[in-house]
Write a protein that holds these residues in place. Structure first.
Motif, PDB file in Angstrom:
ATOM      1  N   GLU A 153       4.065   5.104   7.376  1.00  0.00           N
ATOM      2  CA  GLU A 153       3.279   6.344   7.405  1.00  0.00           C
ATOM      3  C   GLU A 153       4.066   7.518   6.822  1.00  0.00           C
ATOM      4  OE1 GLU A 153       2.186   6.710  11.471  1.00  0.00           O
ATOM      5  OE2 GLU A 153       0.692   5.088  11.389  1.00  0.00           O
ATOM      6  N   LYS A 154       5.374   7.596   7.151  1.00  0.00           N
ATOM      7  CA  LYS A 154       6.196   8.674   6.591  1.00  0.00           C
ATOM      8  C   LYS A 154       6.323   8.537   5.072  1.00  0.00           C
ATOM      9  CE  LYS A 154       8.996   9.656  10.700  1.00  0.00           C
ATOM     10  NZ  LYS A 154      10.353   9.606  11.304  1.00  0.00           N
ATOM     11  N   THR A 155       6.444   7.295   4.626  1.00  0.00           N
ATOM     12  CA  THR A 155       6.515   7.063   3.176  1.00  0.00           C
ATOM     13  C   THR A 155       5.207   7.456   2.512  1.00  0.00           C
ATOM     14  OG1 THR A 155       8.042   5.213   3.544  1.00  0.00           O
ATOM     15  CG2 THR A 155       6.950   5.321   1.405  1.00  0.00           C
ATOM     16  N   GLN A 156       4.104   7.109   3.150  1.00  0.00           N
ATOM     17  CA  GLN A 156       2.787   7.448   2.608  1.00  0.00           C
ATOM     18  C   GLN A 156       2.597   8.962   2.557  1.00  0.00           C
ATOM     19  OE1 GLN A 156       1.071   5.093   1.424  1.00  0.00           O
ATOM     20  NE2 GLN A 156      -1.003   5.851   1.112  1.00  0.00           N
ATOM     21  N   HIS A 170      15.815   1.774   5.392  1.00  0.00           N
ATOM     22  CA  HIS A 170      15.242   1.342   6.670  1.00  0.00           C
ATOM     23  C   HIS A 170      15.203  -0.180   6.775  1.00  0.00           C
ATOM     24  CE1 HIS A 170      14.077   5.479   7.527  1.00  0.00           C
ATOM     25  NE2 HIS A 170      13.498   5.550   6.331  1.00  0.00           N
ATOM     26  N   ASN A 171      16.220  -0.837   6.213  1.00  0.00           N
ATOM     27  CA  ASN A 171      16.281  -2.301   6.234  1.00  0.00           C
ATOM     28  C   ASN A 171      15.077  -2.902   5.505  1.00  0.00           C
ATOM     29  OD1 ASN A 171      18.160  -4.229   7.049  1.00  0.00           O
ATOM     30  ND2 ASN A 171      16.856  -4.968   8.677  1.00  0.00           N
ATOM     31  N   GLY A 172      14.807  -2.342   4.351  1.00  0.00           N
ATOM     32  CA  GLY A 172      13.668  -2.810   3.586  1.00  0.00           C
ATOM     33  C   GLY A 172      14.039  -3.182   2.166  1.00  0.00           C
ATOM     34  N   ILE A 173      13.223  -4.026   1.557  1.00  0.00           N
ATOM     35  CA  ILE A 173      13.362  -4.412   0.154  1.00  0.00           C
ATOM     36  C   ILE A 173      12.115  -3.928  -0.566  1.00  0.00           C
ATOM     37  CG2 ILE A 173      13.573  -6.358  -1.440  1.00  0.00           C
ATOM     38  CD1 ILE A 173      14.857  -7.916   0.829  1.00  0.00           C
ATOM     39  N   ILE A 174      12.301  -3.263  -1.693  1.00  0.00           N
ATOM     40  CA  ILE A 174      11.170  -2.717  -2.436  1.00  0.00           C
ATOM     41  C   ILE A 174      11.252  -3.178  -3.882  1.00  0.00           C
ATOM     42  CG2 ILE A 174      12.441  -0.571  -2.826  1.00  0.00           C
ATOM     43  CD1 ILE A 174       8.623  -0.819  -2.423  1.00  0.00           C
ATOM     44  N   GLY A 175      10.143  -3.588  -4.450  1.00  0.00           N
ATOM     45  CA  GLY A 175      10.121  -4.046  -5.838  1.00  0.00           C
ATOM     46  C   GLY A 175       8.825  -3.672  -6.520  1.00  0.00           C
ATOM     47  N   GLY A 232      10.504   6.480  -7.004  1.00  0.00           N
ATOM     48  CA  GLY A 232      11.581   7.238  -6.379  1.00  0.00           C
ATOM     49  C   GLY A 232      11.343   7.460  -4.900  1.00  0.00           C
ATOM     50  N   VAL A 233      10.071   7.660  -4.511  1.00  0.00           N
ATOM     51  CA  VAL A 233       9.738   7.824  -3.091  1.00  0.00           C
ATOM     52  C   VAL A 233       9.845   6.488  -2.357  1.00  0.00           C
ATOM     53  CG1 VAL A 233       7.940   8.486  -1.460  1.00  0.00           C
ATOM     54  CG2 VAL A 233       8.256   9.800  -3.566  1.00  0.00           C
ATOM     55  N   LEU A 234       9.268   5.452  -2.949  1.00  0.00           N
ATOM     56  CA  LEU A 234       9.261   4.139  -2.291  1.00  0.00           C
ATOM     57  C   LEU A 234      10.663   3.552  -2.156  1.00  0.00           C
ATOM     58  CD1 LEU A 234       6.118   2.590  -4.038  1.00  0.00           C
ATOM     59  CD2 LEU A 234       6.278   3.503  -1.720  1.00  0.00           C
ATOM     60  N   ARG A 235      11.570   3.949  -3.047  1.00  0.00           N
ATOM     61  CA  ARG A 235      12.936   3.423  -3.000  1.00  0.00           C
ATOM     62  C   ARG A 235      13.621   3.743  -1.668  1.00  0.00           C
ATOM     63  NH1 ARG A 235      14.352   5.281  -7.386  1.00  0.00           N
ATOM     64  NH2 ARG A 235      14.327   3.435  -8.716  1.00  0.00           N
ATOM     65  N   GLU A 236      13.213   4.828  -1.009  1.00  0.00           N
ATOM     66  CA  GLU A 236      13.840   5.230   0.244  1.00  0.00           C
ATOM     67  C   GLU A 236      13.604   4.226   1.368  1.00  0.00           C
ATOM     68  OE1 GLU A 236      12.692   9.192   1.199  1.00  0.00           O
ATOM     69  OE2 GLU A 236      13.225  10.001  -0.766  1.00  0.00           O
ATOM     70  N   ILE A 237      12.660   3.302   1.161  1.00  0.00           N
ATOM     71  CA  ILE A 237      12.420   2.267   2.174  1.00  0.00           C
ATOM     72  C   ILE A 237      13.665   1.405   2.371  1.00  0.00           C
ATOM     73  CG2 ILE A 237      11.127   0.110   2.546  1.00  0.00           C
ATOM     74  CD1 ILE A 237       8.691   1.526   1.453  1.00  0.00           C
ATOM     75  N   ASP A 282      13.047  -3.982 -12.942  1.00  0.00           N
ATOM     76  CA  ASP A 282      12.043  -3.354 -13.791  1.00  0.00           C
ATOM     77  C   ASP A 282      12.712  -2.232 -14.580  1.00  0.00           C
ATOM     78  OD1 ASP A 282       9.479  -2.310 -14.687  1.00  0.00           O
ATOM     79  OD2 ASP A 282       9.843  -0.737 -13.205  1.00  0.00           O
ATOM     80  N   ILE A 283      12.560  -2.250 -15.883  1.00  0.00           N
ATOM     81  CA  ILE A 283      13.263  -1.292 -16.738  1.00  0.00           C
ATOM     82  C   ILE A 283      12.795   0.137 -16.498  1.00  0.00           C
ATOM     83  CG2 ILE A 283      13.607  -0.601 -19.139  1.00  0.00           C
ATOM     84  CD1 ILE A 283      13.556  -3.524 -19.897  1.00  0.00           C
ATOM     85  N   LEU A 284      11.514   0.315 -16.213  1.00  0.00           N
ATOM     86  CA  LEU A 284      10.978   1.665 -16.055  1.00  0.00           C
ATOM     87  C   LEU A 284      11.479   2.333 -14.777  1.00  0.00           C
ATOM     88  CD1 LEU A 284       9.057   3.879 -17.091  1.00  0.00           C
ATOM     89  CD2 LEU A 284       7.217   2.752 -15.810  1.00  0.00           C
ATOM     90  N   THR A 285      11.450   1.612 -13.654  1.00  0.00           N
ATOM     91  CA  THR A 285      11.769   2.221 -12.350  1.00  0.00           C
ATOM     92  C   THR A 285      13.131   1.806 -11.807  1.00  0.00           C
ATOM     93  OG1 THR A 285      10.773   0.377 -11.121  1.00  0.00           O
ATOM     94  CG2 THR A 285       9.314   2.188 -11.788  1.00  0.00           C
ATOM     95  N   HIS A 286      13.716   0.749 -12.387  1.00  0.00           N
ATOM     96  CA  HIS A 286      14.987   0.182 -11.923  1.00  0.00           C
ATOM     97  C   HIS A 286      14.887  -0.425 -10.516  1.00  0.00           C
ATOM     98  CE1 HIS A 286      17.071   1.644 -15.446  1.00  0.00           C
ATOM     99  NE2 HIS A 286      16.516   2.825 -15.254  1.00  0.00           N
ATOM    100  N   LEU A 287      13.672  -0.645 -10.054  1.00  0.00           N
ATOM    101  CA  LEU A 287      13.484  -1.453  -8.844  1.00  0.00           C
ATOM    102  C   LEU A 287      13.530  -2.925  -9.236  1.00  0.00           C
ATOM    103  CD1 LEU A 287      10.519   0.447  -7.144  1.00  0.00           C
ATOM    104  CD2 LEU A 287      12.948   0.635  -6.576  1.00  0.00           C
ATOM    105  N   ILE A 288      13.755  -3.791  -8.246  1.00  0.00           N
ATOM    106  CA  ILE A 288      13.731  -5.217  -8.560  1.00  0.00           C
ATOM    107  C   ILE A 288      12.316  -5.631  -8.948  1.00  0.00           C
ATOM    108  CG2 ILE A 288      15.727  -5.798  -7.132  1.00  0.00           C
ATOM    109  CD1 ILE A 288      13.818  -6.743  -4.953  1.00  0.00           C
ATOM    110  N   ASN A 289      12.229  -6.684  -9.769  1.00  0.00           N
ATOM    111  CA  ASN A 289      10.929  -7.135 -10.245  1.00  0.00           C
ATOM    112  C   ASN A 289      10.368  -8.240  -9.352  1.00  0.00           C
ATOM    113  OD1 ASN A 289      12.404  -9.417 -10.962  1.00  0.00           O
ATOM    114  ND2 ASN A 289      12.576  -8.797 -13.105  1.00  0.00           N
ATOM    115  N   ARG A 290       9.251  -8.812  -9.779  1.00  0.00           N
ATOM    116  CA  ARG A 290       8.556  -9.811  -8.973  1.00  0.00           C
ATOM    117  C   ARG A 290       9.455 -11.012  -8.657  1.00  0.00           C
ATOM    118  NH1 ARG A 290       3.043 -11.196  -8.587  1.00  0.00           N
ATOM    119  NH2 ARG A 290       2.546  -9.750 -10.286  1.00  0.00           N
TER     120      ARG A 290
END
Length: 722
Positions: free
Chosen positions: A383-386, A353-358, A345-350, A287-295
């Motif tokens: 919960e910590k992310t929330q 923890h062996n996580g994939i975020i997009g 930026g917050v969700l990227r920290e997942i 995703d161009i805006l957040t640089h996270l992977i897309n769908r």
């Protein structure tokens, strides 16, 4: 006495004379010969009657007695004896002379041949040696042999050498002129040097001081080649990542052909190509805006993990940002984008923890957290992310700090499902359930609650009846030209004929839950085209806009049937698709193939309602853009909406794309759109959807013409180009 049995001849010696007989005979009283039928009257002296030497005798009988006398039976013979050596001496001498003569002739002949051969071959040998020892970097010059044929051959070799050198020089110059980052090399295996073109040193970053003419040592060359080949790019054929001596990283493509005699190869600097490929892949997957992977990339990665690894316990989490629409409407889309970036930026920290975020849509994020033994560990991460989201704020232009708020839903793997699409559906259900109950919190999927969704689960019979009985009709809303008010096209709008499914959205939602959207897509095409052909006179020469369901396309069999029934009208079709169409590249390609096959056109629908409309615009290159009604609503009073419209119109006109405004509800909106140079308009103020195509009022046509005549596009500052 002649003995017939043993073939011997015995003589009684009466008179003996001569030294030969005495030297060779043992018994002086008797002489015995062996018969020799090859030579008449010549006999060999029998072996036991002689001392050592072989001797022969010549017998001549003497007729001393007449017949009828007492001694008639006696025979007298005169015998002469000679040694074999004396008898054949002259013959042997002749043989020896002949043999010696032949030998002398043979030796003389061979010597002559060798001398003549050496004289004739020597120039060729010298020529061959000269050719082998010639410097390949210089034109070959061969000595003359004074043999016409050989000298002709030498001249041909010299000419060919010059032509090859000139051709190589021309090719090198041409490559140098166009600055192609390509080098060639050749290694003749029985030599300890390698020929390299000049570009080789620039590509691999080696000082040209290592060069001896066009050659470098084989050991040095292969040390460089082996260093390059240490880091192959797994997804790129023949391309290697190489750190040069100056520290720069280059990507180098190597292609080699070998045989028993030599090694030929080409080395190419593929750095720009590789970086461009990586850039395209990154933009395709991120995703161009957040640089996270897309769908698309998220689906691909999660599916691969589920297939290839032991994920143990995993959570599929769906986050939906709260209040994004409020921020966009209140502070503008720039702050809405910043709100999304801050949350990302917050969700990227997942990921730690062996996580994939997009990021999968405007305000929606997906996460897959896997590899845990206990659900509680994953709950703590979520919960910590929330909590961190809630404690993160964004400064607004009015001085207020706006906290990030998001609702989340969790579906568990493998307890809730092992299927990717079901996990999405279940986490989506959990998220909307918590959003409706306690916005800004985290909810987990509950199967019992899911089963209570009667609309989705118990609407199967209603959907079956709608599809089987084709209980869908279509109404047609006009799209008019903003310059002269003429009807340019009609959009076909779905109207279900089942009371419990009162809206197109209800039909699509139910069909989606039952995985029957393909059947709705098929029904749409055949029903619209059947109605269009039945009322073709009323439609006149207008086009027909058909809404295609994202990521669904009719089968090839249905396409051929559609062509057979309505082929003469398909060129008048405009296919409407939305930005989410890009999530399935294969379906998009098939849909575009269908449009091109029919010589139809493409329209990008609901432009401006999603988060990546610009990307869809670049990727799909439509003939029409339909601006979403959320931008059109109140455009006569909203400067920001007007700026967005001008920006889009500027971009579209440069690319010959026509712009259609949807949802025109008031005269003021219509006037503003015409003044800003919109191409076409559609909405309830222009014309209501009808079962049969209707004309618009003459009064409205005149109003449009009058506004167009007095149009003067206002000078409003525009955003940077899309």
């Amino acid at each position: 006495d002649e003995n017939a049995e043993d073939g011997n001849m015995e003589f009684e010696n009466i008179l003996v004379d001569g030294p030969i007989f005495k030297n060779i005979t043992v018994d002086m009283t008797q002489t015995v010969f062996e018969r020799d039928h090859k030579h008449p009257d010549i006999y060999r002296l029998k072996g036991n009657n002689q001392k050592s030497d072989v001797a022969y005798g010549s017998v001549h009988y003497l007729n001393l007695y007449n017949k009828n006398t007492p001694f008639e039976q006696d025979k007298w013979a005169l015998v002469g004896i000679i040694k074999e050596a004396s008898l054949l001496k002259s013959v042997r001498r002749v043989k020896v002379n002949i043999a010696i003569s032949l030998l002398i002739v043979f030796v003389a002949g061979i010597t002559g041949i060798l001398l003549v051969g050496i004289r004739q071959v020597k120039p060729i040998t010298v020529l061959s040696t000269s050719l082998k020892e010639s410097d390949p970097e210089r034109a070959i010059v061969l000595e003359k042999t004074q043999i016409k044929e050989i000298d002709d051959l030498a001249r041909a070799v010299e000419l060919l050498s010059r032509e090859v050198a000139e051709s190589a020089s021309k090719l090198s110059k041409i490559i140098g002129m166009v600055k192609l980052p390509i080098a060639a090399f050749e290694h003749v295996l029985d030599q300890n040097k390698v020929f390299c073109t000049e570009a080789f040193f620039d590509i691999v970053g080696v000082e040209k001081s290592h060069r001896q003419g066009d050659y470098i040592s084989a050991a040095f060359f292969y040390s460089i080649l082996n260093d390059i080949k240490k880091n192959p790019e797994s997804d790129l054929q023949d391309i290697y990542r190489y750190r040069r001596d100056d520290g720069s990283i280059r990507w180098i493509r190597i292609r080699i052909q070998e045989d028993k005699r030599k090694v030929l190869g080409v080395i190419e600097d593929a750095t720009e190509e590789t970086r461009e490929k990586r850039r395209i892949e990154y933009e395709r997957d991120h995703d161009i805006l957040t640089h996270l992977i897309n769908r698309r990339a998220f689906h691909e990665q999660v599916t691969k993990i589920i297939q290839d690894r032991d994920v143990k316990i995993a959570a599929f989490v769906m986050w939906d940002l709260d209040n994004l629409k409020y921020i966009n409407d209140t502070y503008g889309h720039d702050y809405g984008d910043e709100y999304i970036r801050t949350a990302a930026g917050v969700l990227r920290e997942i990921s730690v923890h062996n996580g994939i975020i997009g990021r999968v849509s405007g305000d929606e994020f997906h996460a897959f957290i896997y590899g845990y033994e206990d659900k509680q560990e994953i709950r703590q991460i979520v919960e910590k992310t929330q909590e961190k989201l809630y404690n993160t704020s964004l400064a607004m232009p009015d001085g207020t700090d706006f906290r990030i708020r998001a609702s989340a839903g969790i579906a568990w793997y493998p307890d809730d499902s092992r299927n990717y699409h079901e996990l999405i559906r279940f986490s989506d259900f959990a998220m909307y359930e918590i959003k409706n109950k306690a916005k800004g919190n985290v909810g987990e999927f509950n199967r019992n609650n899911y089963k209570k969704e009667s609309f989705l689960l118990h609407g199967k019979a209603e959907l079956n009846r709608l599809i089987d009985e084709e209980l869908i009709k279509y109404v047609f809303q006009p799209i008019v030209d903003a310059k002269d008010g003429k009807i340019f096209a009609y959009e076909a709008l779905m109207r279900p004929e089942i009371e419990s499914l009162s809206s197109p959205m209800a039909v699509l939602k139910l069909a989606h839950s039952q995985s029957r959207l393909n059947e709705i897509e098929r029904l749409t095409w055949f029903k619209v085209m059947e109605t269009f052909s039945r009322h073709i006179k009323e439609f006149g020469d207008t086009k027909i806009f058909i809404n295609s369901i994202p990521n669904h396309v009719i089968s090839y069999k249905d396409r051929y049937r559609l062509e057979k029934l309505y082929g003469e009208y398909l060129h008048r079709v405009v296919v409407e698709i939305t930005e989410s169409e890009q999530s399935d590249e294969d379906i998009t390609r098939r849909k575009m193939d269908m449009i091109n096959r029919w010589n139809s056109q493409l329209a990008l629908d609901d432009f401006g309602s999603g988060y990546n409309s610009e990307i869809a615009l670049l990727a799909l290159s439509p003939a029409f853009i339909k601006i979403d009604m959320s931008i059109i609503r109140g455009i006569d009073k909203d400067m920001n909406r007007q700026k967005m419209l001008l920006n889009l119109l500027s971009y579209a006109k440069e690319r010959h794309i026509k712009v259609i405004a949807e949802g025109v509800e008031t005269e003021e909106e219509m006037k503003t759109l015409i003044k800003f140079g919109i191409d076409y308009m559609q909405g309830h103020y222009i014309g209501m959807p009808e079962k049969r195509p209707k004309r618009i009022s003459e009064e409205l046509i005149e109003t449009i013409k009058e506004i167009e005549v007095h149009t003067n596009i206002p000078n409003i500052p525009m955003y940077p180009p899309l």
